[in-house]
Design an enzyme around this catalytic site. Sequence first.
Site, PDB file in Angstrom:
ATOM      1  N   PRO A 279      56.727  21.975 -25.520  1.00 56.88           N
ATOM      2  CA  PRO A 279      57.797  20.984 -25.664  1.00 56.88           C
ATOM      3  C   PRO A 279      57.862  20.053 -24.453  1.00 56.88           C
ATOM      4  CG  PRO A 279      58.708  23.068 -24.927  1.00 56.88           C
ATOM      5  CD  PRO A 279      57.236  23.306 -25.127  1.00 56.88           C
ATOM      6  N   CYS A 348      60.284 -11.666 -19.066  1.00 58.93           N
ATOM      7  CA  CYS A 348      60.004 -12.769 -19.997  1.00 58.93           C
ATOM      8  C   CYS A 348      59.294 -12.271 -21.242  1.00 58.93           C
ATOM      9  CB  CYS A 348      59.132 -13.812 -19.318  1.00 58.93           C
ATOM     10  SG  CYS A 348      59.855 -14.374 -17.806  1.00 58.93           S
ATOM     11  N   GLU A 349      59.977 -11.465 -22.034  1.00 57.09           N
ATOM     12  CA  GLU A 349      59.459 -10.951 -23.298  1.00 57.09           C
ATOM     13  C   GLU A 349      60.687 -10.740 -24.171  1.00 57.09           C
ATOM     14  OE1 GLU A 349      56.258  -9.552 -24.118  1.00 57.09           O
ATOM     15  OE2 GLU A 349      55.309  -9.500 -22.139  1.00 57.09           O
TER      16      GLU A 349
HETATM   17  C1  LIG Z   1      52.833  14.746 -26.272  1.00 53.27           C
HETATM   18  C2  LIG Z   1      52.368  16.125 -26.515  1.00 53.27           C
HETATM   19  C3  LIG Z   1      53.278  17.193 -26.438  1.00 53.27           C
HETATM   20  C4  LIG Z   1      54.741  17.004 -26.171  1.00 53.27           C
HETATM   21  O1  LIG Z   1      55.397  16.361 -27.228  1.00 53.27           O
HETATM   22  P1  LIG Z   1      56.991  16.302 -27.266  1.00 53.27           P
HETATM   23  O2  LIG Z   1      57.268  15.527 -28.498  1.00 53.27           O
HETATM   24  O3  LIG Z   1      57.435  15.609 -26.043  1.00 53.27           O
HETATM   25  O4  LIG Z   1      57.499  17.689 -27.345  1.00 53.27           O
HETATM   26  C5  LIG Z   1      52.785  18.466 -26.624  1.00 53.27           C
HETATM   27  N1  LIG Z   1      51.464  18.689 -26.883  1.00 53.27           N
HETATM   28  C6  LIG Z   1      50.577  17.686 -26.956  1.00 53.27           C
HETATM   29  C7  LIG Z   1      49.158  18.004 -27.222  1.00 53.27           C
HETATM   30  C8  LIG Z   1      50.999  16.376 -26.781  1.00 53.27           C
HETATM   31  O5  LIG Z   1      50.109  15.381 -26.873  1.00 53.27           O
END
Ligand SMILES: *Cc1c(COP(=O)(O)O)cnc(C)c1O
Length: 433
Positions: A279, A348-349
């Site tokens: 996570p 500037c976007e």
């Molecule tokens: C980005 C990623 C995560 C984390 O994703 P979250 O949505 O932030 O929990 C975990 N594993 C891999 C392989 C990722 O690319």
Amino acid sequence: MNEFHRPDGRLHVESVSLERIAADVGTPFYCYSTAMLESRYRALEEALAGLPATICFAVKANGNIAVVGTLARLGAGADVVSAGELTRALVAGIPASRIVFSGVGKTDDEMAAALDAGVMQINVESEVELEALSRVAEARGVTAPAAVRVNPDVDARTHEKITTGRRENKFGIDWGRVPGVFAAAAALPAVALTGVAVHIGSQLTDLEPFRHAFRRIRGLVTDLRAQGHRIDSVDVGGGLGIDYGDPADGGNGPPSAADYADVVRQEAGGLDCRLLLEPGRYLAGNAGVLITRVVYVKEGETRRFLIVDAAMNDLLRPALYGAYHGIEPVGDIAGGDVGEYDVVGPVCETGDTFATRRPLPRVEPGALLCVHAAGAYGAVMASTYNARPLVPEVLVKGDAYAVVRRRVAVEEELALESFPDWLAAPGAEKKVS
Ligand SMILES: *Cc1c(COP(=O)(O)O)cnc(C)c1O
């Protein structure tokens, strides 16, 4: 538990006033709550109780060493996707034995760094990468602990830019081809392929795609074992969504850690495997805010703009994904009227917009605004576009706070650049003549 609250009418993080931090470090800045990081980690850990699970924080969500270090103290591992993130995780105190190295394009140098550090597992995403890993490991006289990232062809039903588990995405090896990859790996001299991994996307607010993906993984583990392969680790990835306060979400909110963990337990629990979770957003997203100051209140023809001192280079998510972030004034808002504002940065976007037609308490120039849920994919995605230096990061713990990344001066950015021989530095030229 929400650590962003108004004990005296003004917004605080834990026991520290955001006005006080702003007066001390200036604006804009990111601010993170230790208690929020801890409570998220513990909620997930408790939800997983009884499972042989390791929570590997996805460092790409927030790589500040103080944030990663806070999680390291709780026993977290890390999921890293580059040699730079590997270094950050190690410096933050995460033992190599709890680090997973992921990513679709690891270079030989990155694989070598991961092997030298002694990481727990390297997740490979293609047959060619598996061969490269074996070659790099063989040259170093080691055996690489590896897992295959499986593409389960499941639609995560999230934003198209952060869905990763469909067949047409670049990620992972199509699940139908995985048994062939395991068979081929048996002939490679320096990889021990004993795991499968999956990660279908980010900001998932529905548990069903997780269930489908994990079920497919469970089927694969059974098949692979029947074919004589040893499987001792299942990595279920990250992706659990968080609450951004978007009224369009219908107020349902994301699944709880407990409900998510139940799906992990039901689908991957009885496999007699070590479980890894990755996570990122779930642990860090709601633990951080971006604080910015209103520079001007501009009355447009049809809109009223709050022009703030933060911009898309500091927080890219609204420009990149059209993402919603809850916004509120830091000062006392009791009894004030509400207006409708576009909250925009100075870049500037046209995409440099944090909120459109957002009802907000009326504020004056100089007021501080708090942009919520900016703890993940916030500071890490910042750039110096428009020659705007990266902003500070502050970590709060109880009644204490510390600047954990200081503000960078323009001069420090410039010190990285130089004139080539054929262009005399303007200052130097004058001295010569
Ligand atoms: C980005 C990623 C995560 C984390 O994703 P979250 O949505 O932030 O929990 C975990 N594993 C891999 C392989 C990722 O690319």
